[in-house]
Design a protein around this motif. Structure first.
Motif, mmCIF file in Angstrom:
data_model
loop_
_atom_site.group_PDB
_atom_site.id
_atom_site.type_symbol
_atom_site.label_atom_id
_atom_site.label_comp_id
_atom_site.label_asym_id
_atom_site.label_seq_id
_atom_site.Cartn_x
_atom_site.Cartn_y
_atom_site.Cartn_z
ATOM 1 N N GLY A 103 0.795 -1.226 0.000
ATOM 2 C CA GLY A 103 0.000 0.000 0.000
ATOM 3 C C GLY A 103 0.823 1.269 0.000
ATOM 4 N N ASP A 104 2.113 1.164 0.238
ATOM 5 C CA ASP A 104 2.978 2.350 0.213
ATOM 6 C C ASP A 104 3.148 2.844 -1.219
ATOM 7 N N ILE A 105 3.372 4.127 -1.331
ATOM 8 C CA ILE A 105 3.615 4.762 -2.619
ATOM 9 C C ILE A 105 4.974 5.433 -2.558
ATOM 10 N N HIS A 106 5.823 5.155 -3.544
ATOM 11 C CA HIS A 106 7.148 5.765 -3.606
ATOM 12 C C HIS A 106 7.189 6.736 -4.787
ATOM 13 N N ILE A 107 7.592 7.954 -4.490
ATOM 14 C CA ILE A 107 7.693 9.012 -5.485
ATOM 15 C C ILE A 107 9.161 9.291 -5.751
ATOM 16 N N HIS A 108 9.561 9.221 -7.013
ATOM 17 C CA HIS A 108 10.938 9.546 -7.400
ATOM 18 C C HIS A 108 10.989 11.025 -7.758
ATOM 19 N N ALA A 109 11.690 11.790 -6.941
ATOM 20 C CA ALA A 109 11.833 13.233 -7.130
ATOM 21 C C ALA A 109 13.327 13.557 -7.143
ATOM 22 N N ILE A 110 13.667 14.815 -6.936
ATOM 23 C CA ILE A 110 15.074 15.227 -6.892
ATOM 24 C C ILE A 110 15.291 16.055 -5.628
ATOM 25 N N CYS A 111 16.292 15.672 -4.832
ATOM 26 C CA CYS A 111 16.596 16.411 -3.605
ATOM 27 C C CYS A 111 17.319 17.722 -3.951
ATOM 28 N N GLU A 112 17.429 18.592 -2.968
ATOM 29 C CA GLU A 112 18.053 19.901 -3.183
ATOM 30 C C GLU A 112 19.515 19.780 -3.601
ATOM 31 N N ASN A 113 20.250 18.854 -2.991
ATOM 32 C CA ASN A 113 21.669 18.711 -3.331
ATOM 33 C C ASN A 113 21.845 18.289 -4.787
ATOM 34 N N CYS A 114 21.060 17.311 -5.225
ATOM 35 C CA CYS A 114 21.175 16.851 -6.611
ATOM 36 C C CYS A 114 20.672 17.924 -7.585
ATOM 37 N N GLU A 115 19.658 18.669 -7.186
ATOM 38 C CA GLU A 115 19.170 19.769 -8.019
ATOM 39 C C GLU A 115 20.255 20.832 -8.183
ATOM 40 N N ASP A 116 20.963 21.161 -7.104
ATOM 41 C CA ASP A 116 22.062 22.117 -7.178
ATOM 42 C C ASP A 116 23.163 21.608 -8.110
ATOM 43 N N THR A 117 23.487 20.313 -7.977
ATOM 44 C CA THR A 117 24.522 19.716 -8.822
ATOM 45 C C THR A 117 24.116 19.768 -10.287
ATOM 46 N N LEU A 118 22.851 19.468 -10.578
ATOM 47 C CA LEU A 118 22.363 19.540 -11.959
ATOM 48 C C LEU A 118 22.417 20.974 -12.489
ATOM 49 N N GLY A 119 22.162 21.955 -11.603
ATOM 50 C CA GLY A 119 22.245 23.350 -12.008
ATOM 51 C C GLY A 119 23.669 23.768 -12.352
ATOM 52 N N GLN A 120 24.638 23.219 -11.628
ATOM 53 C CA GLN A 120 26.036 23.550 -11.856
ATOM 54 C C GLN A 120 26.635 22.771 -13.033
ATOM 55 N N HIS A 121 26.048 21.610 -13.318
ATOM 56 C CA HIS A 121 26.559 20.750 -14.395
ATOM 57 C C HIS A 121 25.395 20.303 -15.285
ATOM 58 N N PRO A 122 24.896 21.181 -16.149
ATOM 59 C CA PRO A 122 23.713 20.860 -16.953
ATOM 60 C C PRO A 122 23.879 19.620 -17.839
ATOM 61 N N GLN A 123 25.102 19.260 -18.177
ATOM 62 C CA GLN A 123 25.316 18.086 -19.014
ATOM 63 C C GLN A 123 24.885 16.801 -18.303
ATOM 64 N N TYR A 124 24.761 16.826 -16.986
ATOM 65 C CA TYR A 124 24.331 15.653 -16.222
ATOM 66 C C TYR A 124 22.875 15.278 -16.518
ATOM 67 N N HIS A 125 22.098 16.225 -17.051
ATOM 68 C CA HIS A 125 20.700 15.928 -17.407
ATOM 69 C C HIS A 125 20.613 14.807 -18.437
ATOM 70 N N GLU A 126 21.664 14.615 -19.203
ATOM 71 C CA GLU A 126 21.684 13.572 -20.237
ATOM 72 C C GLU A 126 21.823 12.178 -19.625
ATOM 73 N N LEU A 127 22.254 12.094 -18.369
ATOM 74 C CA LEU A 127 22.517 10.815 -17.720
ATOM 75 C C LEU A 127 21.323 10.367 -16.879
ATOM 76 N N ASP A 128 21.091 9.060 -16.830
ATOM 77 C CA ASP A 128 20.048 8.525 -15.938
ATOM 78 C C ASP A 128 20.490 8.646 -14.486
ATOM 79 N N PHE A 129 21.778 8.384 -14.236
ATOM 80 C CA PHE A 129 22.349 8.496 -12.893
ATOM 81 C C PHE A 129 23.698 9.193 -13.021
ATOM 82 N N PHE A 130 23.921 10.230 -12.224
ATOM 83 C CA PHE A 130 25.198 10.932 -12.299
ATOM 84 C C PHE A 130 26.032 10.733 -11.032
ATOM 85 N N ILE A 131 25.474 10.058 -10.028
ATOM 86 C CA ILE A 131 26.202 9.783 -8.795
ATOM 87 C C ILE A 131 26.700 8.340 -8.890
ATOM 88 N N GLN A 132 27.998 8.169 -8.749
ATOM 89 C CA GLN A 132 28.576 6.825 -8.868
ATOM 90 C C GLN A 132 28.752 6.197 -7.515
#
Length: 76
Positions: A47-76
């Motif tokens: 009955g649980d629902i999981h929502i995939h969103a973006i946290c503030e830290n990852c949003e900041d990283t995406l803002g600083q490195h727009p090329q990461y938008h092309e990747l499904d996962f940018f954290i190794q």
């Protein structure tokens, strides 16, 4: 039933709502396209629902490195 918001990139739990009845329009789900709902919302058998969103830290990283938008996962 819980609604769990998790970062799609780093897996950090952003927040959790524990209510039996939730008005999904108040959460903005009615604004999502069918494709976005399929990609972002997962219903678990318990009955649980999981929502995939973006946290503030990852949003900041995406803002600083727009090329990461092309990747499904940018954290190794």
């Amino acid at each position: 039933m819980s609604i769990v918001y998790k970062c799609r990139h780093c897996g950090h739990v952003i927040g959790e709502i524990e209510e039996q009845i939730v008005d999904t329009s108040m959460l903005g789900w009615d604004k999502l396209s069918i494709e976005d709902k399929k990609e972002m919302i997962n219903y678990n058998s318990n009955g649980d629902i999981h929502i995939h969103a973006i946290c503030e830290n990852c949003e900041d990283t995406l803002g600083q490195h727009p090329q990461y938008h092309e990747l499904d996962f940018f954290i190794q």
